[in-house]
Design a protein around this motif. Structure first.
Motif, short mmCIF file in Angstrom:
data_model
loop_
_atom_site.label_atom_id
_atom_site.label_comp_id
_atom_site.label_asym_id
_atom_site.label_seq_id
_atom_site.Cartn_x
_atom_site.Cartn_y
_atom_site.Cartn_z
N PRO A 1 0.87 -0.92 0.08
CA PRO A 1 -0.10 -0.13 0.11
C PRO A 1 0.95 1.24 -0.16
O PRO A 1 1.80 1.41 0.80
CB PRO A 1 -0.81 -0.20 1.37
N PHE A 2 0.44 2.23 -0.85
CA PHE A 2 1.43 3.40 -1.04
C PHE A 2 1.56 4.46 0.25
O PHE A 2 2.46 4.56 0.66
CB PHE A 2 0.66 4.31 -1.91
N ALA A 3 0.50 4.03 1.26
CA ALA A 3 0.26 4.84 2.56
C ALA A 3 1.39 4.20 3.36
O ALA A 3 1.58 4.96 4.51
CB ALA A 3 -1.11 4.56 2.98
N GLN A 4 1.67 2.89 3.00
CA GLN A 4 2.73 2.19 4.01
C GLN A 4 4.18 2.39 3.59
O GLN A 4 4.93 2.03 4.53
CB GLN A 4 2.26 0.82 3.99
N ILE A 5 4.51 3.41 2.85
CA ILE A 5 5.84 3.52 2.26
C ILE A 5 6.29 4.98 2.84
O ILE A 5 6.05 5.89 2.89
CB ILE A 5 6.03 3.67 0.61
N ALA A 6 7.51 4.44 3.81
CA ALA A 6 7.70 5.80 4.71
C ALA A 6 8.72 6.47 3.53
O ALA A 6 9.10 7.77 3.43
CB ALA A 6 8.48 5.10 5.65
N ALA A 7 9.55 5.84 2.80
CA ALA A 7 10.50 6.26 1.83
C ALA A 7 10.67 5.40 0.69
O ALA A 7 10.65 3.94 0.78
CB ALA A 7 11.72 6.72 2.57
N GLY A 8 10.91 5.76 -0.62
CA GLY A 8 11.09 5.26 -1.81
C GLY A 8 12.12 5.64 -2.55
O GLY A 8 12.13 6.94 -2.65
N LYS A 9 13.17 5.28 -3.30
CA LYS A 9 14.02 5.48 -4.12
C LYS A 9 14.54 4.69 -5.29
O LYS A 9 14.41 3.29 -4.86
CB LYS A 9 15.29 6.13 -3.38
N LEU A 10 15.01 4.97 -6.24
CA LEU A 10 15.31 4.28 -7.27
C LEU A 10 16.88 3.84 -7.03
O LEU A 10 17.70 4.79 -6.23
CB LEU A 10 15.58 4.94 -8.76
N VAL A 11 17.29 2.43 -7.38
CA VAL A 11 18.61 2.03 -6.98
C VAL A 11 19.47 2.23 -8.22
O VAL A 11 19.08 1.90 -9.52
CB VAL A 11 18.56 0.56 -6.67
#
Length: 175
Positions: free
Chosen positions: A139-149
């Motif tokens: 769920p998008f709401a559960q993502i604290a942080a995301g980044k491309l590798v």
């Protein structure tokens, strides 16, 4: 008004007026005081030219001089999201399907608090990410942080604008 949502509400229309999409607004502590970081990009290239940075910085400085939204002294930093960019909007996850990403979760999903895999799409408000032999639904709401590798595939997909492309974009702005 050090509230990021209120700052974002001031910044976003200024970015849009320049034809830019706002990627992230963040406030970081620094040795010389806080830094207000504004990341933006051109929707067609996912990049930001030096001229774009200058235009947005000047525009924001004028608005902030008028409104004075931050009580203490701070430094304004306007930049592109960079190659291993943060993924801050649900649409970012759809835009970068097939690329490797690292997600930090607010709450553990199964036994995972962090997920590293290839972005596989978006369904509703869920991000799909292929990890080893399964595709997880986060769920998008559960993502604290995301980044491309950073990968060779990402490097190829984000090749910088060459000088001719940058000049064409600047000429379009002048029209």
């Amino acid at each position: 008004m050090d509230d990021l949502a209120e700052l974002t509400a001031l910044i976003e229309p200024e970015a849009r007026a320049l034809g830019l999409n706002l990627v992230r607004v963040a406030m970081f502590g620094g040795e010389d005081g806080p830094v207000l970081q504004v990341m933006a990009e051109r929707p067609d290239t996912r990049q930001l030219t030096l001229a774009d940075c200058g235009s947005l910085s000047r525009r924001l400085s004028e608005v902030f001089d008028e409104v004075d939204p931050i009580e203490e002294a701070y430094r304004l930093e306007v930049s592109s999201p960079g190659i291993d960019r943060p993924l801050t909007r649900l649409g970012d996850y759809a835009d970068w399907v097939g690329h490797r990403a690292k997600l930090k979760l607010i709450e553990a999903l199964g036994n995972r608090k962090q997920v590293d895999g290839d972005l596989a799409g978006v369904e509703g408000d869920d991000v799909l990410i292929a990890v080893t032999d399964e595709t997880l639904r986060v769920p998008f709401a559960q993502i604290a942080a995301g980044k491309l590798v950073l990968t060779d595939k990402l490097i190829a997909a984000t090749a910088p604008l060459d000088a001719g492309d940058a000049e064409e974009l600047e000429e379009e702005d002048d029209d």
